[in-house]
Write an enzyme that holds these catalytic residues in place. Structure first.
Site, PDB file in Angstrom:
ATOM      1  N   LYS A 210       0.838  -1.195   0.000  1.00 14.17           N
ATOM      2  CA  LYS A 210       0.000   0.000   0.000  1.00 14.17           C
ATOM      3  C   LYS A 210       0.881   1.257   0.000  1.00 14.17           C
ATOM      4  CE  LYS A 210      -3.600   2.030   2.926  1.00 14.17           C
ATOM      5  NZ  LYS A 210      -4.515   1.798   4.031  1.00 14.17           N
ATOM      6  N   GLU A 216      10.495  -4.707   4.663  1.00 10.96           N
ATOM      7  CA  GLU A 216      10.593  -6.099   4.213  1.00 10.96           C
ATOM      8  C   GLU A 216      10.285  -6.197   2.726  1.00 10.96           C
ATOM      9  OE1 GLU A 216       8.965  -5.030   6.854  1.00 10.96           O
ATOM     10  OE2 GLU A 216       9.206  -6.374   8.571  1.00 10.96           O
ATOM     11  N   GLY A 272      -4.895  -2.397   5.426  1.00  8.87           N
ATOM     12  CA  GLY A 272      -4.094  -3.522   4.934  1.00  8.87           C
ATOM     13  C   GLY A 272      -4.761  -4.869   5.162  1.00  8.87           C
ATOM     14  N   ARG A 273      -5.202  -5.113   6.411  1.00 12.24           N
ATOM     15  CA  ARG A 273      -5.769  -6.431   6.723  1.00 12.24           C
ATOM     16  C   ARG A 273      -7.185  -6.604   6.193  1.00 12.24           C
ATOM     17  NH1 ARG A 273      -4.595  -3.340  10.854  1.00 12.24           N
ATOM     18  NH2 ARG A 273      -6.181  -2.552  12.266  1.00 12.24           N
ATOM     19  N   GLU A 358      -4.777  -7.718  15.209  1.00  9.64           N
ATOM     20  CA  GLU A 358      -4.255  -6.392  14.878  1.00  9.64           C
ATOM     21  C   GLU A 358      -5.389  -5.368  14.960  1.00  9.64           C
ATOM     22  OE1 GLU A 358      -0.621  -4.961  12.141  1.00  9.64           O
ATOM     23  OE2 GLU A 358      -2.327  -5.642  10.975  1.00  9.64           O
ATOM     24  N   HIS A 389      -5.290 -34.565  17.060  1.00  7.35           N
ATOM     25  CA  HIS A 389      -4.185 -35.420  17.520  1.00  7.35           C
ATOM     26  C   HIS A 389      -3.065 -34.590  18.111  1.00  7.35           C
ATOM     27  CE1 HIS A 389      -5.887 -39.055  15.647  1.00  7.35           C
ATOM     28  NE2 HIS A 389      -6.486 -38.124  14.909  1.00  7.35           N
ATOM     29  N   LYS A 509       9.362  -1.080  14.561  1.00  7.16           N
ATOM     30  CA  LYS A 509       9.892  -0.703  13.241  1.00  7.16           C
ATOM     31  C   LYS A 509      10.946   0.390  13.393  1.00  7.16           C
ATOM     32  CE  LYS A 509       5.704  -1.137  10.433  1.00  7.16           C
ATOM     33  NZ  LYS A 509       4.778  -0.328   9.640  1.00  7.16           N
TER      34      LYS A 509
HETATM   35  C1  G6Q Z   1      -2.536  -4.208   8.104  1.00 11.83           C
HETATM   36  C2  G6Q Z   1      -1.316  -3.520   8.474  1.00 11.83           C
HETATM   37  C3  G6Q Z   1      -0.045  -4.157   7.962  1.00 11.83           C
HETATM   38  C4  G6Q Z   1       0.289  -3.820   6.509  1.00 11.83           C
HETATM   39  C5  G6Q Z   1       1.742  -4.219   6.240  1.00 11.83           C
HETATM   40  C6  G6Q Z   1       2.160  -3.968   4.828  1.00 11.83           C
HETATM   41  O1  G6Q Z   1      -3.632  -3.827   8.362  1.00 11.83           O
HETATM   42  O2  G6Q Z   1      -1.436  -2.196   8.145  1.00 11.83           O
HETATM   43  O3  G6Q Z   1      -0.030  -5.548   8.107  1.00 11.83           O
HETATM   44  O4  G6Q Z   1      -0.581  -4.447   5.639  1.00 11.83           O
HETATM   45  O5  G6Q Z   1       2.581  -3.521   7.128  1.00 11.83           O
HETATM   46  O6  G6Q Z   1       2.054  -2.633   4.494  1.00 11.83           O
HETATM   47  P1  G6Q Z   1       2.209  -2.143   3.014  1.00 11.83           P
HETATM   48  O7  G6Q Z   1       1.111  -2.733   2.207  1.00 11.83           O
HETATM   49  O8  G6Q Z   1       2.147  -0.648   3.057  1.00 11.83           O
HETATM   50  O9  G6Q Z   1       3.553  -2.645   2.538  1.00 11.83           O
END
Ligand code: G6Q
Length: 544
Positions: A210, A216, A272-273, A358, A389, A509
């Site tokens: 996003k 990462e 994001g989620r 989250e 199990h 972070k």
């Molecule tokens: C989700 C969070 C988080 C996000 C990641 C990736 O709700 O905001 O998990 O999706 O940190 O972020 P980017 O899509 O900006 O790389």
């Protein structure tokens, strides 16, 4: 924003629920079922192709009435409308929360800052569909003219967990000639293993971020570009044929070298989620095709409509949200086990971990006050029957109360002998055993030695929900994900927290960016952390 000025624990319904819990605490599911022969038919609801049996919860009619009253006192109806209308309910980021707009039909009108966002949503969907068709048919060629056979999604958190889960869940519907890999971890092994058997000339990377700044993802994207260029002779022109981006940040996408014509956008009102049904789902669409992707969206939308319009007493997300509040806040359950009896849903619990924890892992209310009650339980799980199990022992006979959500389907996607009947026999047996257990008398009647009897007793009275559907289709997956998205919202409204921010991930972070140069510098760095962190940094530098 309108919210009840009375703190949650001071509201009439909360107080009444606390008193009610004391009154019914000795009530066993055995007695509840014995007292009402129709309980198993009555305490059910359905919507968007999903059937919910919530009769095996420790509740009676009064509990339900009070839980619905609790929802009303939190103005749940108003808060649902506010979300669907695009009000800026994510107050700490001053954003609307409109994942529901991602699956709204073309004819819908949803206004954000004076603009109808629905046409933009459909324009991106059309662009994704055109691209997916070209890749799936082989019309999209790599730099050397070969067709694309491998698709690697690079993203993390919300830009990874949804696509990974959906790819597994919808594997039955996917184009098997395409290979899909998902790279998320900054641990280099994730990338190295993902591409070790791939030919760069046949590989397409989707950089899903996003913000397009996530450490990462950008580190993995840089390594992917280097790997590609090394494999294809170093001409930078190759990047345009092998990289596309999903992002809200056109500037950064273009600075990376990706043609913005090959960028698929979304908006700041998609968290994001909550983004697997936005362009973040591009890998899902490539796997299952545009038609199945639209069916997935239709399933999401069917659950949205159910959530928006159904009275609370028959509303699946409202019921499940309220029951989780009951189990969490009044019965003291600390976790929820999500147990899909469908192997394709094996990544669903991992996906839900982020969605639930989250979102509602918060201890500050919308009014900025510290809560005096528990918020999100811990969600976890594994597919049945494997879990049986492994950790089910604790659920049956441990000291903790672990409410379970069982998920099962009437039809196997690929029937095989007796497998499916045996699978379903197991899920039904588990919820039955958890609820009703086995008494000392029943054990003794089996001629078990006296001293052994207590070990073999199952107390029962362990609550569970069973979600049942005909079969795992794209529509049903959409409905299932939307169900949990809205459960999370219901919980957040009751607890009075903001489920749509995630400030708790920031500190780590920032600290990592401070520590990285201290690990990498040639000269011995001057360290100013605590004594533990300083010593660990020195140890790493010595051993690396
Ligand atoms: C989700 C969070 C988080 C996000 C990641 C990736 O709700 O905001 O998990 O999706 O940190 O972020 P980017 O899509 O900006 O790389």
């Amino acid at each position: 924003m309108k919210s009840n000025p009375k703190s949650l624990t001071q509201r009439p319904a909360w107080k009444a629920l606390a008193a009610h819990q004391k009154k019914i605490s000795k009530l066993h599911l055995r007695r509840l079922f014995a007292a009402d022969k129709k309980r198993g038919d009555k305490l059910t609801a359905s919507g968007a192709g999903l059937f919910l049996d919530y009769s095996k919860n420790r509740i009676n009619a009064e509990t339900l009435k009070l839980l619905v009253q609790l929802a009303k006192e939190a103005d749940l109806r108003g808060r649902i409308d506010a979300m669907f209308k695009g009000e800026k309910i994510n107050i700490t980021e001053n954003r609307a929360v409109l994942h529901t707009a991602l699956r709204a039909p073309k004819t819908a009108k949803i206004i954000v800052d004076g603009k109808n966002v629905v046409p933009d949503v459909h324009a991106v969907l059309d662009k994704m569909s055109a691209f997916a068709k070209r890749v799936r048919s082989g019309a999209w060629k790599g730099y050397t003219g070969k067709r694309i056979k491998n698709i690697v999604n690079i993203g993390i958190g919300g830009s990874d967990l949804g696509p990974v889960m959906a790819h597994e869940a919808l594997r039955h519907y996917s184009q098997r000639s395409l290979v899909f890999r998902y790279v998320s971890n900054v641990d280099g092994i994730d990338f190295v293993e993902a591409v070790q058997d791939l030919n760069p000339a046949e590989t397409l990377f989707i950089v899903s971020s996003k913000t397009f700044t996530t450490l990462e993802t950008m580190t993995n994207a840089e390594s992917a570009r280097a790997w590609l260029l090394k494999g294809l002779g170093g001409n930078k022109k190759a990047v345009a044929k092998h990289f596309v981006a999903v992002s809200t940040n056109a500037e950064k996408v273009s600075a990376f070298g990706i043609d913005t014509a090959n960028m698929f956008g979304f908006w700041d009102w998609v968290g994001g989620r909550y983004s697997m049904d936005s362009a973040i789902g591009l890998s899902t669409m490539l796997a299952v095709g545009p038609e199945n992707f639209r069916k997935l969206l239709a399933g999401f939308n069917a659950m949205d409509e159910h959530f928006r319009k159904t009275p609370f007493e028959k509303n699946l997300p409202v019921l499940m949200g309220l029951l989780s509040v009951w189990n969490n806040n009044f019965l003291g359950a600390e976790t929820v086990a999500v147990l899909p009896y469908e192997n394709y849903l094996k990544r669903f619990p991992a996906y839900l971990q982020q969605l639930t924890m989250e979102s509602n892992g918060k201890h500050i209310t919308l009014a900025g006050k510290k809560v005096t009650y528990q918020t999100s339980p811990i969600y976890w799980g594994e597919p049945g029957t494997n879990g049986q199990h492994s950790f089910y022992q604790l659920i049956h006979q441990g000291t903790r109360l672990i409410p379970c959500d069982f998920i099962a389907f009437a039809k196997a996607l690929t029937p095989l002998g007796r497998h499916h009947d045996l699978l379903i026999a197991n899920v039904l047996a588990q919820s039955e055993a958890l609820a009703f257990g086995k008494t000392a008398e029943e054990v003794a009647a089996e001629k078990v030695a006296d001293w052994l009897v207590p070990h073999k007793v199952f107390e029962g009275n362990r609550p569970s929900n069973t979600i049942f559907a005909e079969k795992l289709t794209p529509e049903i997956l959409g409905a299932l994900v939307a169900l949990y998205e809205h459960i999370v919202y219901v919980q957040g409204v009751i607890w009075g927290v903001n489920p749509f921010d995630q400030w708790g991930v920031e500190l780590g972070k920032v600290l990592a960016m401070r520590i990285a140069p201290e690990l990498e510098s040639k000269a011995e760095p001057k360290l100013a952390h605590d004594s533990s962190t300083n010593a660990l940094i020195r140890r790493y530098r010595k051993l690396k």
